[in-house]
Design an enzyme around this catalytic site. Structure first.
Site, PDB file in Angstrom:
ATOM      1  N   ASP A 133      28.141  64.968  16.822  1.00  0.00           N
ATOM      2  CA  ASP A 133      28.404  63.650  16.230  1.00  0.00           C
ATOM      3  C   ASP A 133      27.127  62.812  16.149  1.00  0.00           C
ATOM      4  O   ASP A 133      26.489  62.531  17.166  1.00  0.00           O
ATOM      5  CB  ASP A 133      29.460  62.948  17.103  1.00  0.00           C
ATOM      6  CG  ASP A 133      29.988  61.676  16.463  1.00  0.00           C
ATOM      7  OD1 ASP A 133      29.435  61.240  15.433  1.00  0.00           O
ATOM      8  OD2 ASP A 133      30.952  61.116  17.014  1.00  0.00           O
ATOM      9  N   ASP A 156      36.436  57.606  10.509  1.00  0.00           N
ATOM     10  CA  ASP A 156      37.536  57.997  11.403  1.00  0.00           C
ATOM     11  C   ASP A 156      38.907  57.711  10.789  1.00  0.00           C
ATOM     12  O   ASP A 156      39.145  56.648  10.223  1.00  0.00           O
ATOM     13  CB  ASP A 156      37.430  57.241  12.733  1.00  0.00           C
ATOM     14  CG  ASP A 156      36.295  57.771  13.588  1.00  0.00           C
ATOM     15  OD1 ASP A 156      35.419  58.482  13.045  1.00  0.00           O
ATOM     16  OD2 ASP A 156      36.278  57.469  14.792  1.00  0.00           O
TER      17      ASP A 156
HETATM   18  C1  GAL Z   1      33.271  59.049  16.347  1.00  0.00           C
HETATM   19  C2  GAL Z   1      33.906  60.262  15.710  1.00  0.00           C
HETATM   20  C3  GAL Z   1      35.276  60.428  16.314  1.00  0.00           C
HETATM   21  C4  GAL Z   1      35.149  60.587  17.811  1.00  0.00           C
HETATM   22  C5  GAL Z   1      34.370  59.419  18.417  1.00  0.00           C
HETATM   23  C6  GAL Z   1      34.071  59.631  19.884  1.00  0.00           C
HETATM   24  O1  GAL Z   1      32.002  58.883  15.816  1.00  0.00           O
HETATM   25  O2  GAL Z   1      33.980  60.094  14.326  1.00  0.00           O
HETATM   26  O3  GAL Z   1      35.924  61.547  15.738  1.00  0.00           O
HETATM   27  O4  GAL Z   1      34.502  61.792  18.098  1.00  0.00           O
HETATM   28  O5  GAL Z   1      33.150  59.245  17.749  1.00  0.00           O
HETATM   29  O6  GAL Z   1      33.342  58.600  20.430  1.00  0.00           O
END
Ligand code: GAL
Length: 686
Positions: free
Chosen positions: A432, A501
């Site tokens: 990520d 998200d």
């Molecule tokens: C976001 C991601 C989510 C989740 C989250 C965790 O950036 O898109 O799916 O992983 O971080 O902090």
């Protein structure tokens, strides 16, 4: 506030005398603002899944200001937001519905961003006002945006029983302040027949799919990809009464099968394609299935199926919750339909700066090895637990110094971390971007392609040095059209997120899913578009769980669309609390066979007529999987012509959710599709 403005006169003469015992019939106006606006479903301004639900306002904008459209102020009307929906019972007594409609002049206040700073007002976004009655679209306004003059709307609603008033963005799901100014119904009837706002009719949680029979059936894909010399784990998924005895003929040397569990382990020494036959026997019969191990170093030849902790538990994830998810994947029978991965998302790491005692502490050992937080006492043992039960294990990190939860990530420790993950038995890595923005050099931005690619190239180079098969899942929210380059040499992502998200609302799920138009050409076996994880069942992004806000039909749409899109299917709910409806939704083997189809060609949109869409995906056996979708607010017929699908002549049509043949159809197929619902078909040339 005045409720009825009398326009007409009472009926006179014989009919009036006849009706003496009834309430008098008259023509009168009913302002929309006089209805129970609490019944209007209004999309929250921001935040996750309805946590900031708001109520439409009478004679004010949604933010409580005077209604203003295109510089003009209106003293009456309803202030709401796109998307919003109101169902009204007209009793067949209304003649007209009229209004001046438009976006509110006041830019909607956005919630502060993640860093707590105020956000600039969004650019004007076009919205439409729709009037739907008794399953028929009566009026769709032209698109209007903030600053545009109000549009007059005057709809004939004569004879309509149930009317829907809807405002929605033309594209996407960004909320916009919207007004039905001067909105009123003109009614011809008695005062007690005036329009009444009603609840949105929500369908029951109907189970559509018959239960698998007692005889064995082998499910799952027809192939899997592995790297020669790396550990192989493949569980033959099969339904049927237990005990089942499994077999495999022509298994390549180096692999062994446990006949009582159906789990295959070992390594394949040399590159090649190995065609085997799986068998499964029980007291009710026997089944077999050809299967190919493709030992050519390419992973995820069909999209992954599993679970990820984020949409359920957020950073409250723990070792025991992950074990419980694994146990439920088995006890609820999901494993028998090909569900395999149990993936930890953010929340297993530490942060030196964290105030939560569960996450605090030194983030790495003296030699730089990343450390787990207090909720994960032994990550290797957790990986072993998954593998011992025939499941696979996934983890989360990022290329920046920290994750989205500001916990430790893999910046400048990429290879070291990935080797650690391999030691723990990790099979899947979600990587990520989040904290990487903080290490960009002056002048670099996340608008520049080389900058966007860099961390994923570094990650790929490191992963290539790890002696273990680990799926590489890119997560950077679709920036720089990642689908165009996520598979390129030097990155070779097995999947890439195409969006921000997801959350568990119709606007979010459908907004993301139906926006994937044109992306099918970028996916292929081993490289998948990822419109984010599933939001069916009990979700919560933290310690408190609740039912998904998706209606039953919306959940069918979610699974159907993600299946058609060949997206990784990662459940994001509490598996231990899945009820029969939810289990049914994710264990239909004919639906999952489309998802796991060996051709690996995702669906794209075939047609769109207002809110009705058809998507289709070609399958390895020469047939097509076709989704008929109704995004509108009432049940409506949706049809598809064979020539739109590139087909000619008679076609056999099967309903995949009901696992039922519908017959042979010439030229086209049409079916009533429920509100926010789907009919999922397999169309096979006769
Ligand atoms: C976001 C991601 C989510 C989740 C989250 C965790 O950036 O898109 O799916 O992983 O971080 O902090």
């Amino acid at each position: 506030m005045k409720t009825f403005a009398r326009l007409g006169t009472l009926f006179v003469g014989a009919s009036a005398m006849l009706a003496a015992s009834f309430a008098p019939r008259q023509t009168f106006d009913v302002p929309l603002a006089s209805l129970d606006l609490g019944k209007m479903r209004v999309q929250p301004a921001g935040g996750r899944g309805g946590q900031t639900q708001t109520v439409a306002q009478a004679n004010k904008s949604i933010d409580g200001n005077p209604i203003r459209i295109g510089g003009k102020e209106f003293t009456s009307g309803v202030g709401t937001r796109a998307t919003s929906v109101l169902f009204v019972n007209l009793n067949g007594k209304a003649e007209r519905f009229s209004a001046m409609v438009g976006a509110d002049d006041n830019p909607m206040a956005l919630p502060p961003n993640a860093a707590g700073q105020p956000q600039a007002p969004p650019p004007p976004t076009p919205i439409v006002f729709r009037v739907v009655g008794d399953g028929r679209v009566i009026h769709v306004s032209k698109p209007v945006a903030r600053g545009d003059a109000a549009e007059p709307l005057d709809a004939d609603v004569h004879g309509i029983k149930t009317l829907v008033l809807q405002v929605k963005p033309v594209d996407g799901s960004r909320p916009v302040a919207a007004n039905w100014a001067d909105a009123k119904f003109t009614v011809n009837g008695s005062a007690d027949e005036a329009p009444v706002a009603i609840d949105i009719p929500i369908e029951p949680r109907t189970i559509l799919t018959p239960k698998p029979g007692p005889a064995p059936r082998i499910n799952g894909p027809s192939l899997t990809g592995v790297t020669p010399g790396h550990d192989v784990l493949y569980k033959i998924p099969a339904t049927g009464s237990r005990p089942i005895t499994y077999g495999a003929t022509n298994l390549p040397s180096g692999l062994t099968l446990d006949p009582s569990t159906g789990v295959i382990r070992g390594t394949i020494a040399s590159r090649g394609r190995y065609l085997v036959t799986f068998t499964a026997k029980n007291s009710a019969g026997a089944a077999s299935k050809p299967f190919t191990f493709i030992a050519e170093g390419q992973l995820a030849l069909t999209p992954a199926m599993g679970w990820n902790s984020w949409n359920a538990y957020g950073r409250a994830v723990s070792d025991s919750l992950a074990r419980a998810a694994a146990d439920a994947m088995i006890s609820k029978g999901l494993i028998d339909h090909g569900w395999t991965y149990v993936n930890l998302d953010d929340g297993w790491e530490r942060s030196a700066r964290d105030t939560d005692p569960l996450h605090e502490g030194p983030v790495r050992a003296d030699d730089g090895t990343i450390l787990t937080n207090k909720k994960f006492p032994d990550m290797k043992a957790l990986g072993d637990y998954m593998h011992s039960r025939g499941l696979k294990f996934g983890i989360y990190s990022g290329p920046g110094p920290t994750t989205c939860q500001r916990l430790e990530a893999s910046w400048q420790h990429e290879l070291q971390d990935f080797l650690t993950f391999a030691k723990w038995g990790v099979d899947y890595l979600k990587y990520d971007w989040c904290g990487y923005s903080s290490v960009l050099a002056p002048g670099e931005t996340n608008q520049q392609l080389p900058v966007l690619k860099r961390p994923y190239q570094v990650g790929r180079a490191a992963l290539n040095q790890v002696p273990r098969d680990i799926i590489y899942s890119l997560c950077q929210y679709g920036w720089g059209n990642v689908w165009e380059w996520g598979a390129e040499k030097g990155i070779e992502g097995n999947s890439w997120r195409t969006t921000g998200d997801i959350t568990d609302t119709w606007e979010s799920m459908a907004g993301i899913g139906f926006r994937q138009v044109g992306n099918s050409k970028y996916a292929s076996p081993g490289h998948w578009n990822d419109p984010d994880m599933l939001v069916i069942g009990k979700v919560g992004w933290g310690p408190r769980l609740r039912d998904s806000h998706l209606t039953p039909n919306e959940q069918y749409v979610h699974i159907t669309l993600w299946t058609l899109l060949a997206s990784p299917l990662l459940l994001g709910n509490d598996l231990t609390q899945m009820d029969d409806f939810e289990v049914n939704l994710v264990t239909n083997d004919e639906v999952l066979a489309v998802h796991q189809d060996a051709l690996g060609k995702p669906a794209d949109r075939v047609s769109k007529k207002d809110e009705l869409e058809v998507w289709a995906r070609p399958l390895a056996d020469g047939s097509l999987a076709v989704g008929l979708f109704n995004r509108d607010e009432m049940d409506m017929p949706v049809s598809v012509r064979w020539d739109e699908l590139g087909l000619k002549g008679k076609q056999k049509v099967r309903d995949l959710w009901r696992q039922k043949d519908l017959g042979t159809f010439d030229g086209e197929f049409s079916s009533v599709v429920p509100r926010h619902g789907t009919v999922f078909l397999k169309v096979t040339p006769q």
